[in-house]
Scaffold this motif. Sequence first.
Motif, PDB file in Angstrom:
ATOM      1  N   ASP A 340       0.822  -1.204   0.000  1.00  0.00           N
ATOM      2  CA  ASP A 340       0.000   0.000   0.000  1.00  0.00           C
ATOM      3  C   ASP A 340       0.860   1.258   0.000  1.00  0.00           C
ATOM      4  N   ARG A 341       1.887   1.263   0.842  1.00  0.00           N
ATOM      5  CA  ARG A 341       2.695   2.473   0.987  1.00  0.00           C
ATOM      6  C   ARG A 341       3.777   2.589  -0.071  1.00  0.00           C
ATOM      7  N   GLY A 342       4.446   1.462  -0.380  1.00  0.00           N
ATOM      8  CA  GLY A 342       5.593   1.521  -1.279  1.00  0.00           C
ATOM      9  C   GLY A 342       5.236   1.318  -2.744  1.00  0.00           C
ATOM     10  N   LEU A 343       4.421   0.294  -3.019  1.00  0.00           N
ATOM     11  CA  LEU A 343       4.024   0.042  -4.407  1.00  0.00           C
ATOM     12  C   LEU A 343       2.874   0.926  -4.843  1.00  0.00           C
ATOM     13  N   ARG A 344       2.048   1.314  -3.856  1.00  0.00           N
ATOM     14  CA  ARG A 344       0.871   2.147  -4.126  1.00  0.00           C
ATOM     15  C   ARG A 344      -0.037   1.502  -5.172  1.00  0.00           C
ATOM     16  N   ASN A 345      -0.222   0.190  -5.039  1.00  0.00           N
ATOM     17  CA  ASN A 345      -0.981  -0.542  -6.052  1.00  0.00           C
ATOM     18  C   ASN A 345      -2.246  -1.188  -5.492  1.00  0.00           C
ATOM     19  N   GLN A 346      -2.648  -0.777  -4.292  1.00  0.00           N
ATOM     20  CA  GLN A 346      -3.854  -1.345  -3.707  1.00  0.00           C
ATOM     21  C   GLN A 346      -5.081  -0.480  -3.999  1.00  0.00           C
ATOM     22  N   VAL A 347      -6.242  -1.118  -3.970  1.00  0.00           N
ATOM     23  CA  VAL A 347      -7.515  -0.425  -4.147  1.00  0.00           C
ATOM     24  C   VAL A 347      -8.353  -0.702  -2.903  1.00  0.00           C
ATOM     25  N   PRO A 348      -9.407   0.088  -2.660  1.00  0.00           N
ATOM     26  CA  PRO A 348     -10.202  -0.128  -1.442  1.00  0.00           C
ATOM     27  C   PRO A 348     -10.714  -1.553  -1.296  1.00  0.00           C
ATOM     28  N   GLN A 349     -11.028  -2.193  -2.403  1.00  0.00           N
ATOM     29  CA  GLN A 349     -11.600  -3.541  -2.329  1.00  0.00           C
ATOM     30  C   GLN A 349     -10.584  -4.563  -1.826  1.00  0.00           C
TER      31      GLN A 349
END
Length: 421
Positions: A340-349
């Motif tokens: 979440d913090r480093g790749l920044r590739n997460q979504v709310p789901q």
Amino acid sequence: MNQEVGQEKTQGPEEVAWRVPGRVEVLGKHTDYAGGPVLVGAVDRAITAHARRARGPQSSLTATTDGGDPITLRAGVDPALEPGHWGHYLQTVLDRLTLNFGAGAAAHVSVSSDLPPASGMSSSSALVCATALALASLNGWDRDPRWIEAMPDRLPLAGYLAAVEGGRSWRDLPGTSGVGTHGGSEDHTGMLCGAQDRLLLAGFDPMRIDQSLPFPSQWALVIGVSGVLAHKTGAALEDYNRGPSTVQSVLARWNRATGRADASLAGAVRHLVGDATGEQMAKDPALRDLLGLCEPGYERERIEQFLIESLVLVPAGARLIAAADPGIGEVLERSQALADRGLRNQVPQTRLMASLARGMGAIGASSFGAGWGGSVYALVPADDAKDFASRWLQAYRDREQEAERAATIVTRPGPGACRLL
């Protein structure tokens, strides 16, 4: 005459089929294309490509999928399909195999799948592998001396198929344009080299399998498909390729600053701290030489994520899973937070699915795959897996309004690709 005789010797069967499974990435988020380690296994859902000889010009094929309209492709000819169409993957395979091994027979390829598309289980790589293996068998290319020399066993074959997808050369076999993603070889390694009830601890500089680890018999994998399609076109493709391009930029800067010629970020790290792993290595002052070359913000956080994931979380996770130690849950939670913090590739789901799984008593849970959608897996007691899968899906649907595509799959690590005909 000699050429005709040579072609006859390598001619394959009239029809052939290959089944290639999807994969689950347990740990190693976006580490493979930086040369780092992953913990990966095949799943029991797959794509099957059935190829048969057909009438038509050489190096051409018609193709169909479950319920889809047929397409016609020729090597070197733009298929004029919309972005993201599955036919682009087949075109990439056809172009590359024709370039590397010569004109092949006209063929019809039918593709079937029980692997959810764009779900993080790498259906696109499974499609590339299944199609390439079917066409190679149909044309006898897999008995060609060039094939055998470049791909003597399944591990280098995984490397070649990853190079086909990514548009890279492989040993003496030149590349074509690829499908547009700049990823690594993790997916193909899991798909080709996977084994029943085993996870692979693999590395990619050099490409290798360090260990084949037993997956605990008392655990099961429950995969939660978020329903958010992990597309790799347009802006989503740019987001995905931002990670690899950042790694390459930092590596190039490192090589210029040091006069070295490291092939990967993992190679640069190995030069600084050796082969040791663990929390202490990730904090080694020697790594400041590398981190000091990173721009503040995304670039530095991306490299820090790689260091912790590859030096700490993958090795620790491998040990804990082999020992059936529930402490794996803390490792997976940290990996999720770093993505979440480093790749920044997460979504709310995907955040929601991982949080729900932990709250419902899973041993551990983590998203996996490229990101920007896709799936989350949960480690749960095998006896409770089906009930957990049902409750998890319902809890997710109760909180997520657009969850009509969501699903859960109960699975274990399974065998790799197999030839059916």
